[in-house]
Structures are given as C-alpha cells and as structure tokens.
Design an enzyme around this catalytic site. Structure first.
Site, mmCIF file in Angstrom:
data_model
loop_
_atom_site.group_PDB
_atom_site.id
_atom_site.type_symbol
_atom_site.label_atom_id
_atom_site.label_comp_id
_atom_site.label_asym_id
_atom_site.label_seq_id
_atom_site.Cartn_x
_atom_site.Cartn_y
_atom_site.Cartn_z
ATOM 1 C CG HIS A 430 43.442 41.722 32.171
ATOM 2 N ND1 HIS A 430 42.156 41.338 31.444
ATOM 3 C CD2 HIS A 430 44.427 40.647 32.464
ATOM 4 C CE1 HIS A 430 42.160 40.155 31.993
ATOM 5 N NE2 HIS A 430 43.669 39.614 32.027
ATOM 6 C CD GLU A 431 48.459 40.925 33.021
ATOM 7 O OE1 GLU A 431 48.325 40.204 33.966
ATOM 8 O OE2 GLU A 431 47.781 40.079 31.549
ATOM 9 C CG HIS A 434 45.328 38.982 36.507
ATOM 10 N ND1 HIS A 434 44.532 38.290 37.141
ATOM 11 C CD2 HIS A 434 45.720 39.272 35.401
ATOM 12 C CE1 HIS A 434 43.729 37.793 36.263
ATOM 13 N NE2 HIS A 434 44.457 38.394 34.870
ATOM 14 C CG ASP A 507 42.352 36.444 32.981
ATOM 15 O OD1 ASP A 507 43.205 35.158 32.932
ATOM 16 O OD2 ASP A 507 41.818 37.467 33.625
HETATM 17 ZN ZN ZN Z 1 44.200 37.767 33.079
#
Ligand code: ZN
Ligand code: ADP
Ligand code: MG
Length: 609
Positions: A430-431, A434, A507
């Site tokens: 997930h990170e 980003h 988010d």
């Molecule tokens: Zn996030």
C-alpha cells in the site's frame, strides 16, 4: 449563576463553618473551666477517680489551668491559683494511696481571648458578608454600577509584563512586523504624530490561524515600544455574571487611559464580537452588552490619545461587522503560517536555549514541516528535547527531531504493537504504491520517508513527502497528481493481493474531498464552470444557515457527482497504468519495507536505478 462563582463560594462556606466551629469549641472549653471547680478536683482526687492531670502554667506567674482526665468519663478543666500546689497535692495523694496519677506539665502561653474567640467569629462574619454579597449580586443581576456588582469582579491582572519580549522574539513575521512599525513609533513618541495632525489607527485586528504568533506579536509590539500592555481575552467574558463583562471592559479602558501611551489587547475577540442576533436561541445578552461596551469605549476616545487597541481572531468572517467600521478596528494585519524561511527562523529562536547536536539541520527540519505554525514548531522542538532527555542525552539530535515530528505530526511510532506478516505485507504494498507515484509524478514528492511502522492515529504506515518548495497555490495539475498519489495505495493492493482492505478509507476520503473541491470551489470542471457550489463556510452560523438552503438544483447536484466521479476514475486509470509499468519496483520496494520497516529517500530512489 455561572460555574466560575461556585468554587470561591464553596470555599467561603467552608471557612465560615470552620471559624464558627472553632469559636464554639473555645467557648465550650471556657465553660468547662467554669463548671468544674478546684474543690471538686480535690474531692475527685481523694476518691481516686482521676487518671492523669495536665497542668498548663501561665507564664512567670503561679496561676494556670489544669485539665483533669478521669478514669471514667470526659476530661474537665479548671483554673487554679497555684500550679505548684497542685503538683504537691497529687504527690501527697500518690504517697498515701499508692495509686498512680500521671502529671503532665505543659508550658501554656497567656490565654488569648482575642485570638481564640473573637477572631474566628469575625472571620465567620466576613465570610457571611462576602457570601451575601455574591448572592445579592446574582439576584440583582446587572446593576453594574453598584458597588455590590463590582465586588464580585475579579481584579485579575489586566496589565501584563512584556519586558524582554520584543520583535527579536517574533521570528519570520517580517511583513507583519513592518506593518506595525509605525504603531511602535507612534507609541514611543505620540507627540511627533499629534503635532503633525497625523491620524494613527485606533484599532488593529490580527487575523490568522491558531498558533501563528498573534498573541506573541501583540505583546512584542508593546515590548518593542516599551509601553504597558493591557490585556483581556474574549473567552474570559463568556462565563461572567451579567454586567461584569461590560464593567470589565470599562475598567480596562479607564485603566489604560491613565497609563497612555499603551496597548490594549483583546485576545480571541470572536468570543465576544460574533455577529449579533445570529446565535441559536437567546442567552447572549451578556456577550452583546460586553461588545456594545467595547464599541462605546472605542468610539469614546480620540484618535491620538496614545491608546492602540489590538485584537486577535482566528476568524474574521464571523465577526460582527460593526467592529470593523472606521474608527474601530479599521486596520487588519494577516498573520499567516510561516514559509520555509520563516519556519527556519522560528526554529532558531526556539532552539536558542536547547543544546543541539552537530548533526541537527534546522534547514531540513524547516523543509519537512510545511504547514506547521510557530506553536507547532515550538512544540516539535520541545518534544525532541523530551525525547533526548528521556534517553539520557545532554543534547538533541536530528533523530530526536524526526521522531518528535512523528509524534506531533503523525502520532508516535508504536514499535511495541505486534503486526502479523500478512498485515506487514499489505501495508508495505500500500505505502509503496503511494511512494512510487510521489516519485514519478512531477509536481508532488519527492519521498522523504516510507514506513510501515504503525502510528497511533490508527494508520498502519505512512509515506511522507519532502516538499521542495512552498507552494501557496495549488494548480489543477498538482491536485490531480495528489489524487493519483492517494489512490496509489489501493491500486497497489489490488494489483498484488487477491483481496482489498479497508486500509484505504482515509485515502478515499481525501480523494473525494479534493475532487469535489476541484468541481465546486475552484472551477476546474468545464462542465460546471466557474461557479462556487460550495457553501461549507457558512456553517458557522447554524442560525443563518437554516434559512439558507442549497442554492443549486438537484440536477446540478447530480452533475457535480458525475464530474467528481469522472475526475477520480480518470486519475485511477492513469495511476494504475503508472504502477503497472513499474511493477518490479513495487515488489522491490515492498520487500525492502518488509525487511527494514522504514526507508529513507536515498534507499527508495536507489530502487529506480
Ligand atoms: Zn494510504
Ligand atoms: P496565536 O495567538 O496566534 O494563537 P501565539 O502567539 O499564542 O499564537 O503562539 C503560541 C506560541 O508559539 C508562542 O508563545 C511562541 O512560542 C510560538 N510562536 C508562534 N509564532 C511564533 C513566531 N513567529 N516566532 C516565534 N515563536 C512563535
Ligand atoms: Mg493567541
């Protein structure tokens, strides 16, 4: 009745009760002395009823007092002419009867009736009087001219010491200080201006977000000009008795006039100076009275009396327009969040009394703290100092500051929480999603840190960008890129895992807010045009808002929804393509994160080579 008055009144009642009680005790003791006589004592002694005797001598004379403790029953007390004789008698009795009577000789000072009885009674009466005054004041409600009403008013310090607080203590706010320069000069030497017939503003409104240094700036203006600083906070008025607010204001101005040239500072003026007649329901009389009194006072003194009234607020939009009229607060100074140079200067000011290690780079700290106010920065250094102290160091390192940053910014890293490998993997992807977009898109990033160490705000990890320059303007392109970055987390999850998680809810919220603002506030959608459909800002006035319905049609509302969705979908497709094209980097990044839990800019960027 306001809660503020309750504590002092309870205290008074307590004092009163204690005073009355002790007076009663003393009185009772005196009575005891009268009831019991010397001859009775002699009888009791011979009858063997006495267990022990306490002898209280008077100073330098044989007279005194004895307290007789019986084998059964309460002790009694009597005055005696010769204490020595008592001792002799008891000794004789002991020799005769072989019984034991303990003698305890205490040196007793002269009995002080005044202290023992009259003072407590007097205290009681004073307490009663104060209590009554409070009561009358509350019942009379108003009557601010009467002595009674003034009695309850706190004579709290209105004048605050500002020695040593001058403009050197206010970092960054260069333009703001320049705007106030002439005020300082006027206060230093009012005659210069008066002789030339120059009109100096009476009222200056400092306006800006909390923690940006408004209070500090006002104090420093007084310090710089070396004049007294009278201050009162709008929130002080809120809990006052009816009429007290207005009389405080009157006192404040009176006191200030006697001490001109000087500054009167009304902090948090929004608490008293909200638009009148807009509150829900009644009950704002007190506030209105206070505000009216303030306006009367401001109108009442001449322009060049040497008093400058300054006020601070976070919100100008909710202020009663009456206070902004000419001759009142007709000058306003915007106190904004500091830019990167301002932040560095503020950090320097607050680092002055803190030992920093050689590795501390305040310039870098300034760079990664975009959006921080002066108060935030002060707090940041303070947290860093606490962290260093906790670990037993004598100085603050860059690492302490970085950790403090997480504490004040994102919440403290919780290393203790056990995370399963599966959770770790999800967060890592997930990170990384980003982070990759931060890196690839031109107007956002670069990446400062990527971490999968959970923070107390509830997030499983975070990706922190390093804003290279301070942008006051958000462009359309930049907003779209921010949306893409925010979508990156969910996209990475989708691409790699067979399921998706709820981890992207924050988010998604951000994406929605950004996209909606683009359409309804910034006019970035061609279809809906340059029209503001966003009336969130009016919500402050619930009273007003009830009468103020949505000013566009349902059809428009649905157009807005469609536009918002289009923006998000478009960003989604583009972001997904970018991540798919860099899928090996996604894997590498996630693996590195799972291993190290936290990676910095260099390590992350090396993945792209
Ligand atoms: Zn996030
Ligand atoms: P405001 O009144 O705008 O809410 P304050 O003046 O109370 O903010 O600021 C709170 C604290 O933050 C100050 O006491 C000071 O320590 C710090 N601070 C804020 N702005 C600055 C600044 N420009 N320079 C130095 N310190 C600042
Ligand atoms: Mg303040």
């Amino acid at each position: 009745m306001q809660s503020k008055g309750i504590l002092p009144r309870l205290l008074l009642v307590a004092v009163m009760i204690i005073a009355m009680f002790s007076a009663f005790k003393s009185y009772q003791a005196m009575q005891q002395g009268k009831e019991y006589s010397y001859s009775e004592f002699q009888k009791d002694l011979k009858a063997g009823k006495i267990k022990s005797v306490e002898i209280k001598q008077n100073e330098k004379i044989p007279t005194g007092k004895i307290i007789v403790h019986f084998k059964k029953g309460k002790e009694k007390m009597t005055d005696v002419d010769d204490t020595k004789n008592i001792v002799k008698q008891i000794d004789e009795y002991k020799a005769d009867s072989k019984a034991d009577v303990k003698v305890n000789i205490l040196p007793a000072p002269e009995d002080n009736l005044l202290l023992r009885i009259y003072v407590p009674i007097l205290l009681g009466f004073i307490a009663l009087f104060i209590l009554l005054t409070f009561f009358i004041n509350a019942v009379a409600g108003g009557g601010s001219n009467s002595k009674m009403a003034n009695f309850g008013k706190s004579r709290a310090k209105m004048v605050v010491e500002v020695k040593g607080i001058d403009y050197s203590k206010v970092a960054g706010l260069q333009e703001e200080k320049e705007e106030l320069e002439e005020i300082v000069d006027f206060l230093k030497n009012p005659r210069k201006y008066i002789d030339l017939g120059a009109r100096i503003p009476k009222g200056i409104l400092l306006e800006g977000p909390p923690g940006t240094g408004k209070t500090l700036l006002a104090k420093a203006t007084a310090g710089e000009a070396n004049v007294p600083f009278f201050t009162i906070s709008g929130s002080d008025f809120v809990e006052m008795f009816v009429g007290v607010g207005a009389s405080r204001v009157r006192d404040l101005f009176q006191e200030a006039k006697k001490n001109a040239p000087c500054i009167i500072f009304i902090d948090e003026i929004d608490a008293v100076a909200r638009r009148r007649g807009t509150g829900m329901g009644g009950g704002h009389d007190e506030r209105e009275q206070t505000l009216n009194q303030m306006l009367v006072e401001m109108d009442g003194f001449g322009v060049n009396e040497g008093i400058i009234v300054m006020a601070a607020t976070n919100r100008v939009d909710i202020l009663d327009p009456a206070i902004l009229r000419p001759g009142r607060f007709d000058r306003s100074v915007l106190v904004g969040r500091p830019d990167v140079r301002g932040r560095e200067e503020i950090l320097k000011v607050h680092a002055k009394n803190k030992p920093l290690s050689d590795d501390v780079n305040l310039e870098e700290v300034a760079r990664i703290t975009a959006g921080f106010t002066g108060a935030d920065l002060e707090n940041l250094l303070n947290e860093a100092a606490i962290m260093a102290a906790k670990e037993g160091f004598k100085f603050i390192t860059q690492k302490d500051i970085r950790e403090a940053m997480l504490k004040v910014g994102v919440g403290k890293e919780k290393k203790s929480k056990v995370i399963s490998d599966k959770e770790k993997k999800i967060t890592a992807y997930h990170e990384s999603g980003h982070a990759i977009l931060f890196h690839l898109l031109p107007d956002v990033g670069p990446v400062h840190t990527v971490s999968i160490i959970p923070v107390s705000s509830g997030a499983g990890g975070y990706t922190m960008p390093l804003p290279e320059k301070d942008d006051n303007y958000l462009t359309k392109g930049k907003m779209l890129q921010e949306i893409m970055v925010s979508l990156g987390g969910r996209i990475a999850e989708e691409l790699i895992l067979d399921d998706i998680t709820t981890g992207a809810s924050a988010d998604i919220m951000q994406v929605t807010a950004l996209a909606r603002a683009m359409v309804t506030k910034y006019g970035f959608s061609e279809k809906l045009g340059l029209i503001n459909y966003d009336n969130d800002n009016d919500n402050v006035f619930i009273g007003r808002d009830l009468a103020h319905s949505k000013d566009f049609s349902d059809e428009t509302a649905s157009d807005i929804d469609i536009e918002v969705k289009n923006i998000v979908n478009d960003c989604y497709a583009k972001a997904k393509k970018l991540i798919e094209d860099n899928i090996d980097i996604l894997h590498k990044s996630a693996e590195l994160l799972m291993e190290k839990e936290k990676i910095g800019r260099e390590e992350f960027e090396a993945l792209f080579n």
